[in-house]
Scaffold this active site. Structure first.
Site, mmCIF file in Angstrom:
data_model
loop_
_atom_site.group_PDB
_atom_site.id
_atom_site.type_symbol
_atom_site.label_atom_id
_atom_site.label_comp_id
_atom_site.label_asym_id
_atom_site.label_seq_id
_atom_site.Cartn_x
_atom_site.Cartn_y
_atom_site.Cartn_z
ATOM 1 N N CYS A 71 41.547 43.945 37.866
ATOM 2 C CA CYS A 71 40.740 44.989 37.224
ATOM 3 C C CYS A 71 39.752 45.621 38.205
ATOM 4 C CB CYS A 71 39.956 44.408 36.052
ATOM 5 S SG CYS A 71 40.911 43.446 34.870
ATOM 6 N N ASP A 72 39.076 44.784 38.991
ATOM 7 C CA ASP A 72 37.905 45.240 39.729
ATOM 8 C C ASP A 72 38.036 45.220 41.247
ATOM 9 O OD1 ASP A 72 36.621 45.576 37.275
ATOM 10 O OD2 ASP A 72 35.935 43.492 37.250
ATOM 11 N N CYS B 291 38.153 39.177 37.204
ATOM 12 C CA CYS B 291 39.459 39.841 37.194
ATOM 13 C C CYS B 291 39.631 40.668 38.466
ATOM 14 C CB CYS B 291 39.616 40.726 35.959
ATOM 15 S SG CYS B 291 41.229 41.539 35.861
#
Length: 309
Positions: free
Chosen positions: A136-137, A133
């Site tokens: 997300c990261d 992701c």
């Protein structure tokens, strides 16, 4: 008979249960084999959920959701749903132990799981430098070099996204051509800090106690090993949609799916079958973010109440 059967206990299923019961539905059961929370409970750091100022783990983010969502009467049945069928206006939900329950409406919120690439170190370093992701990261690798494995539309789109955050992105692909749309390829090639590393196989992702420190790729033509010293590796080789409960005895599916097996829905989360809804990562065009899955669940519940009313 249930007013609503919810299949899946992630953010979409939990939020749907909250909105449905608070909205007046009396008999609502969520079928989730394990503890509710969904895939996000496996994330080590989250800092992009609205209203949460501090970085927290996925487990911390989700810990209060089940209690709140069950406050208005949502029931949790720890069973895995094997099949959903429909006869007339009534659905039959069959669990893996052979038991059945009838329901007036059904919400599928089973999600999808990232497909693994299968290289050495993938399992060992997942969540410690290996991610699926970028949204997300990606921020954790701001101004650093990263590698991204994949060659489809999602992979190239995420490479472009990462190129705006990271100093350099190595785009690693096993072929010398991409499966992405021409416009997506053109967009990727326009990014000066994306280096294409094509026609290679990933031999190994390696690291230490702190996480990933690099990956090794092998040229299919020369056999030469190249070592990419990066602290982060993003893997985008497809997703497996968890649509098994919709599969009928004859091999067909209860509602319309796209070529990837994602459930086709409209803006109200309605499928092609009246009374059957889908929310979260199992549906088409899902953003695969917690906040979006929760929004899907709320949208579905509001429209299920209207359908039953």
């Amino acid at each position: 008979m249930l007013d609503l059967a919810i299949i899946g206990g992630g953010p979409a299923g939990l939020t749907a249960g909250l909105y449905a019961t608070r909205g007046g539905l009396k008999d609502v059961t969520m079928f989730e084999m394990g503890m509710p929370g969904g895939q996000i409970t496996g994330s080590s750091e989250i800092e992009n959920y609205p209203g949460q100022g501090e970085i927290m783990s996925g487990m911390d983010l989700m810990q209060n959701w089940p209690e709140q969502c069950q406050k208005f009467g949502l029931k949790h049945e720890m069973s895995q749903v094997s099949r959903v069928t429909k006869n007339g206006d009534i659905f039959t939900v069959t669990t893996s132990d052979g038991k059945t329950q009838e329901a007036k409406s059904v919400l599928l919120a089973t999600g999808s799981v990232p497909r693994k690439a299968g290289f050495k170190g993938e399992n060992e370093f997942f969540g410690r430098g290996i991610s699926t992701c970028a949204t997300c990261d990606g921020f954790f690798y701001k101004n650093k070099e990263v590698a991204l494995v994949g060659g489809g539309d999602s992979a190239l789109e995420e490479a472009v996204y990462l190129s705006k955050i990271c100093s350099k992105v190595y785009l690693v692909h096993r072929r010398d051509t991409y499966r992405a749309a021409p416009s997506t390829i053109e967009h990727m090639k326009a990014c000066e800090n994306i280096e294409e590393v094509t026609n290679v196989t990933v031999e190994e992702v390696y690291g230490d106690a702190s996480g990933v420190t690099g990956l090794k790729v092998k040229s299919k033509e020369s056999g030469e090993i190249r070592d990419l010293a990066v602290p982060g590796v993003f893997v985008f080789v497809g997703r497996d949609v968890l649509n098994e409960p919709l599969k009928q005895e004859d091999g067909s599916f209860l509602c319309d799916l796209d070529e990837q097996g994602q459930v086709i829905v409209d803006l109200k989360m309605k499928t092609s079958v009246p009374g059957l809804y889908a929310a979260g990562d199992v549906r088409i065009d899902a953003a695969k973010q917690v906040v979006c899955a929760a929004g899907d669940g709320a949208t579905a519940a509001v429209n299920i109440i209207e359908y039953l009313g």
